[in-house]
Structures are given as structure tokens and as C-alpha cells.
Design a protein around this motif. Structure first.
Motif, PDB file in Angstrom:
ATOM      1  N   LEU A 115      49.120  -0.122 -51.068  1.00 26.91           N
ATOM      2  CA  LEU A 115      49.016   0.860 -52.152  1.00 26.91           C
ATOM      3  C   LEU A 115      48.886   2.284 -51.611  1.00 26.91           C
ATOM      4  CD1 LEU A 115      46.576  -1.009 -54.579  1.00 26.91           C
ATOM      5  CD2 LEU A 115      49.046  -0.764 -54.807  1.00 26.91           C
ATOM      6  N   SER A 116      48.466   2.426 -50.378  1.00 21.99           N
ATOM      7  CA  SER A 116      48.291   3.767 -49.807  1.00 21.99           C
ATOM      8  C   SER A 116      49.547   4.274 -49.099  1.00 21.99           C
ATOM      9  CB  SER A 116      47.120   3.769 -48.822  1.00 21.99           C
ATOM     10  OG  SER A 116      47.378   2.882 -47.740  1.00 21.99           O
ATOM     11  N   ILE A 117      50.615   3.477 -49.088  1.00 20.72           N
ATOM     12  CA  ILE A 117      51.871   3.945 -48.495  1.00 20.72           C
ATOM     13  C   ILE A 117      52.561   4.850 -49.509  1.00 20.72           C
ATOM     14  CG2 ILE A 117      54.075   3.261 -47.515  1.00 20.72           C
ATOM     15  CD1 ILE A 117      52.841   0.610 -46.762  1.00 20.72           C
ATOM     16  N   LEU A 118      52.699   6.105 -49.173  1.00 19.66           N
ATOM     17  CA  LEU A 118      53.240   7.115 -50.075  1.00 19.66           C
ATOM     18  C   LEU A 118      54.502   7.725 -49.488  1.00 19.66           C
ATOM     19  CD1 LEU A 118      49.887   8.942 -50.940  1.00 19.66           C
ATOM     20  CD2 LEU A 118      50.912   6.997 -52.127  1.00 19.66           C
ATOM     21  N   GLU A 119      55.297   8.277 -50.384  1.00 16.62           N
ATOM     22  CA  GLU A 119      56.517   8.978 -49.983  1.00 16.62           C
ATOM     23  C   GLU A 119      56.441  10.404 -50.529  1.00 16.62           C
ATOM     24  OE1 GLU A 119      61.200   7.886 -50.034  1.00 16.62           O
ATOM     25  OE2 GLU A 119      60.271   8.141 -51.980  1.00 16.62           O
ATOM     26  N   ILE A 120      56.465  11.360 -49.651  1.00 16.61           N
ATOM     27  CA  ILE A 120      56.392  12.770 -50.036  1.00 16.61           C
ATOM     28  C   ILE A 120      57.777  13.378 -49.848  1.00 16.61           C
ATOM     29  CG2 ILE A 120      55.308  14.996 -49.573  1.00 16.61           C
ATOM     30  CD1 ILE A 120      52.891  13.541 -48.547  1.00 16.61           C
ATOM     31  N   PHE A 121      58.303  13.942 -50.909  1.00 15.10           N
ATOM     32  CA  PHE A 121      59.646  14.523 -50.872  1.00 15.10           C
ATOM     33  C   PHE A 121      59.595  15.941 -51.421  1.00 15.10           C
ATOM     34  CE2 PHE A 121      58.992  12.134 -54.726  1.00 15.10           C
ATOM     35  CZ  PHE A 121      59.436  12.962 -55.742  1.00 15.10           C
ATOM     36  N   ALA A 122      60.474  16.785 -50.923  1.00 17.84           N
ATOM     37  CA  ALA A 122      60.509  18.190 -51.310  1.00 17.84           C
ATOM     38  C   ALA A 122      61.291  18.359 -52.602  1.00 17.84           C
ATOM     39  CB  ALA A 122      61.136  19.023 -50.199  1.00 17.84           C
ATOM     40  N   VAL A 123      60.740  19.172 -53.501  1.00 19.49           N
ATOM     41  CA  VAL A 123      61.410  19.505 -54.768  1.00 19.49           C
ATOM     42  C   VAL A 123      62.022  20.889 -54.683  1.00 19.49           C
ATOM     43  CG1 VAL A 123      61.111  19.764 -57.263  1.00 19.49           C
ATOM     44  CG2 VAL A 123      59.843  17.989 -56.027  1.00 19.49           C
ATOM     45  N   SER A 124      61.248  21.832 -54.217  1.00 21.72           N
ATOM     46  CA  SER A 124      61.717  23.202 -53.986  1.00 21.72           C
ATOM     47  C   SER A 124      60.870  23.760 -52.856  1.00 21.72           C
ATOM     48  CB  SER A 124      61.619  24.048 -55.268  1.00 21.72           C
ATOM     49  OG  SER A 124      60.277  24.117 -55.715  1.00 21.72           O
ATOM     50  N   GLN A 125      60.976  25.056 -52.643  1.00 22.09           N
ATOM     51  CA  GLN A 125      60.249  25.663 -51.526  1.00 22.09           C
ATOM     52  C   GLN A 125      58.751  25.599 -51.781  1.00 22.09           C
ATOM     53  OE1 GLN A 125      61.337  29.682 -50.728  1.00 22.09           O
ATOM     54  NE2 GLN A 125      60.194  29.790 -48.807  1.00 22.09           N
ATOM     55  N   GLY A 126      58.044  24.820 -50.971  1.00 24.01           N
ATOM     56  CA  GLY A 126      56.602  24.676 -51.096  1.00 24.01           C
ATOM     57  C   GLY A 126      56.153  23.685 -52.142  1.00 24.01           C
ATOM     58  N   ILE A 127      57.049  23.131 -52.936  1.00 26.24           N
ATOM     59  CA  ILE A 127      56.713  22.191 -54.009  1.00 26.24           C
ATOM     60  C   ILE A 127      57.183  20.806 -53.578  1.00 26.24           C
ATOM     61  CG2 ILE A 127      56.938  21.619 -56.447  1.00 26.24           C
ATOM     62  CD1 ILE A 127      55.503  24.253 -55.892  1.00 26.24           C
ATOM     63  N   VAL A 128      56.279  19.813 -53.689  1.00 23.08           N
ATOM     64  CA  VAL A 128      56.595  18.453 -53.290  1.00 23.08           C
ATOM     65  C   VAL A 128      56.219  17.491 -54.399  1.00 23.08           C
ATOM     66  CG1 VAL A 128      56.254  18.961 -50.826  1.00 23.08           C
ATOM     67  CG2 VAL A 128      54.344  18.117 -52.188  1.00 23.08           C
ATOM     68  N   GLY A 129      56.739  16.290 -54.273  1.00 20.18           N
ATOM     69  CA  GLY A 129      56.380  15.181 -55.153  1.00 20.18           C
ATOM     70  C   GLY A 129      55.860  14.034 -54.315  1.00 20.18           C
ATOM     71  N   ILE A 130      54.930  13.253 -54.883  1.00 12.82           N
ATOM     72  CA  ILE A 130      54.291  12.156 -54.175  1.00 12.82           C
ATOM     73  C   ILE A 130      54.533  10.873 -54.966  1.00 12.82           C
ATOM     74  CG2 ILE A 130      52.133  11.253 -53.235  1.00 12.82           C
ATOM     75  CD1 ILE A 130      51.095  14.138 -53.134  1.00 12.82           C
ATOM     76  N   ARG A 131      55.141   9.884 -54.306  1.00 14.09           N
ATOM     77  CA  ARG A 131      55.471   8.623 -54.975  1.00 14.09           C
ATOM     78  C   ARG A 131      54.864   7.470 -54.196  1.00 14.09           C
ATOM     79  NH1 ARG A 131      59.239   4.441 -54.731  1.00 14.09           N
ATOM     80  NH2 ARG A 131      60.048   5.280 -52.758  1.00 14.09           N
ATOM     81  N   GLY A 132      54.279   6.522 -54.935  1.00 12.42           N
ATOM     82  CA  GLY A 132      53.770   5.310 -54.323  1.00 12.42           C
ATOM     83  C   GLY A 132      54.906   4.342 -54.056  1.00 12.42           C
ATOM     84  N   VAL A 133      55.044   3.915 -52.818  1.00  8.92           N
ATOM     85  CA  VAL A 133      56.159   3.039 -52.463  1.00  8.92           C
ATOM     86  C   VAL A 133      56.003   1.672 -53.123  1.00  8.92           C
ATOM     87  CG1 VAL A 133      57.353   1.919 -50.535  1.00  8.92           C
ATOM     88  CG2 VAL A 133      56.525   4.259 -50.304  1.00  8.92           C
ATOM     89  N   PHE A 134      54.800   1.116 -53.146  1.00 10.03           N
ATOM     90  CA  PHE A 134      54.586  -0.206 -53.722  1.00 10.03           C
ATOM     91  C   PHE A 134      54.614  -0.164 -55.250  1.00 10.03           C
ATOM     92  CE2 PHE A 134      51.697  -3.490 -55.357  1.00 10.03           C
ATOM     93  CZ  PHE A 134      52.314  -4.630 -54.855  1.00 10.03           C
TER      94      PHE A 134
END
Length: 265
Positions: free
Chosen positions: A115-134
């Protein structure tokens, strides 16, 4: 002699009739007969051109059913760039890993798990999104500052990632903040691992509850080195030590011989 000559004529007549019968036999469709192939090799008629055109039209369609590009493209897995997969470690209390549940719950766990495995992806400059892989859900912050998991990526799922002086990161909501003072709302965990409200006045970027350390598994880079075989150095042979006798004779001192002289009378 006349009988053998008649038998020879009869045998030759049978061979000629058999050859004439085979030549006049109609050839099958789509394949020119031996006579036509021998007399007209160029094929001014429609048979030769038709066969060549049919083979040319059938050849491109053949790979589609076999090992064509379709099967290879379906087995190819596209790996988008700019995505980091790992965990976010908060150093508050005994230390917790941010985890996202499939039912929308968000909290921290001391031990890292799926549950703690996360995916951080860039949305724009300095802005990110965090998604739980499981859980396959996105970390979001509501208008009241509560952390939850969202099945769809909305503006509530956008966070501003900042790198602090102590090598930790902070994640503040990109759209929600205090209207009067303009204070930003941060993702934070308390000392028991529960998610804190971002609108709380105690949630500040200087507090350890908002500090997260990204722990990402970096791919091993190939080692740029080479090996050289060094020839072994031959040890010089040990010098032969002279055998020393146990008892060394003492050098006798210089002896002086005295001759006695006798005098008579």
C-alpha cells in the motif's frame, strides 16, 4: 530383318501418339500449360500479368496473419518517462510510510508494504500527482483539508512539491489554502501515523510532520570500468646463505719465534 524394322516403326508411332495426346490435354486454371509456357514465355496475354498481380497483392497481406507488427506492438509495454515509483517516508514519531487504501483511506505505516508503493508523476512545472500503485487511486485533499484517495484525477489531486534545506520534500495543495492569510495546506502525518488536516494551524512546512523523504529504487547504471590482468611478479629466489659452522676457530695471534744462541768460551 523386316520384322524388326516393323516393330521399330510401331514403337515410334506409339511414342509420337502419346506425346501428341499429352500436348493437347487442357491445362488447369490459373496455371499455364507446358505448350503455352514454351511458346510464349513473355506472356502477352492476361494470364501472366494476372498471376503476377495476384501474387503481388497477396504478398503484403501475408504478414498480417503471421508474426506481423500487430503481435509485437501488443506485447510491447510502454514505460512513460517522468514517473517515479517508490515510497514517501515521513520522519515524524517513529517514522511512517504514506499509504493509500483502495477504500479511500490515507494514513501512515511504520513498515513498508504494497500500500505504500506510490507513483509520483509530473503534471506541470512544480506540480505533481501521487497515485497508489496497489489501490490505483490518487492522493487528494478536500476543501476542508482532509486527505483521501480519489478514483479520478482532479484538481484536488495536484500538489506542489518543494525541496527543503534538510533534503526532505513537502507537498502542498495546489488549489486549496487559507483565504485570509494565503497559508498553504500541506500533506502531513501525526506521531501515530494518522493523516492530519492541511488547514490545521499546526501543519507548517517547518514541522517534521510535513517532511517526506522520497525513497525510489534507482535502476542500476552499468559500471563504466574495465579489468586489466596484471602479470604476477615473480619473487626473486632466496639467496643461498652460507652455512656457518657451529664453532668458529679463533684466529691465532701472530707468533714470534725466538732462536736460542749459545756462546762458548
Amino acid at each position: 530383318m523386316s520384322l524388326s524394322f516393323l516393330l521399330l516403326l510401331l514403337f515410334s508411332h506409339l511414342i509420337l501418339s502419346a506425346w501428341a495426346h499429352g500436348e493437347t490435354r487442357p491445362a488447369p486454371r490459373g496455371r499455364p500449360g507446358p505448350a503455352a509456357a514454351g511458346r510464349n514465355p513473355g506472356g502477352s496475354g492476361g494470364g501472366g500479368t494476372a498471376s503476377s498481380s495476384s501474387s503481388a497483392s497477396a504478398s503484403p497481406a501475408a504478414p498480417s496473419g503471421g508474426r506481423g507488427g500487430g503481435s509485437e506492438q501488443s506485447s510491447f509495454q510502454w514505460s512513460p518517462s517522468g514517473r517515479r515509483t517508490g515510497s514517501l517516508y515521513c520522519r515524524v514519531g517513529i517514522g511512517f510510510h504514506l499509504q493509500i487504501y483502495p477504500d479511500g483511506k490515507v494514513n501512515g505505516s511504520h513498515e513498508a508494504n504494497v500500500l505504500s508503493i506510490l507513483e509520483i508523476f509530473a503534471v506541470s512545472q512544480g506540480i505533481v500527482g501521487i497515485r497508489g500503485v496497489f489501490s490505483n487511486k490518487f492522493l487528494a485533499m478536500s476543501k476542508k483539508g482532509k486527505l483521501h484517495a480519489s478514483a479520478k484525477f482532479t484538481d484536488d489531486c495536484k500538489f506542489r512539491e518543494r525541496f527543503q534545506e534538510n533534503s526532505y520534500n513537502t507537498y502542498a495543495s495546489a488549489i486549496h489554502r487559507t483565504e485570509k492569510t494565503g497559508r498553504e495546506w500541506y500533506v502531513a502525518l501525526n506521531k501515530r501515523g494518522k493523516a492530519k488536516r492541511g488547514c490545521s494551524p499546526r501543519v507548517k512546512p517547518q514541522h517534521v510532520s510535513t517532511h517526506f523523504l522520497p525513497r525510489f529504487k534507482q535502476s542500476e547504471q552499468p559500471e563504466l570500468s574495465f579489468t586489466v590482468t596484471v602479470p604476477e611478479k615473480k619473487k626473486p629466489p632466496d639467496p643461498i646463505k652460507p652455512k656457518v659452522p657451529l664453532s668458529v676457530p679463533r684466529k691465532s695471534p701472530n707468533t714470534v719465534k725466538y732462536r736460542l744462541k749459545f756462546r762458548f768460551g
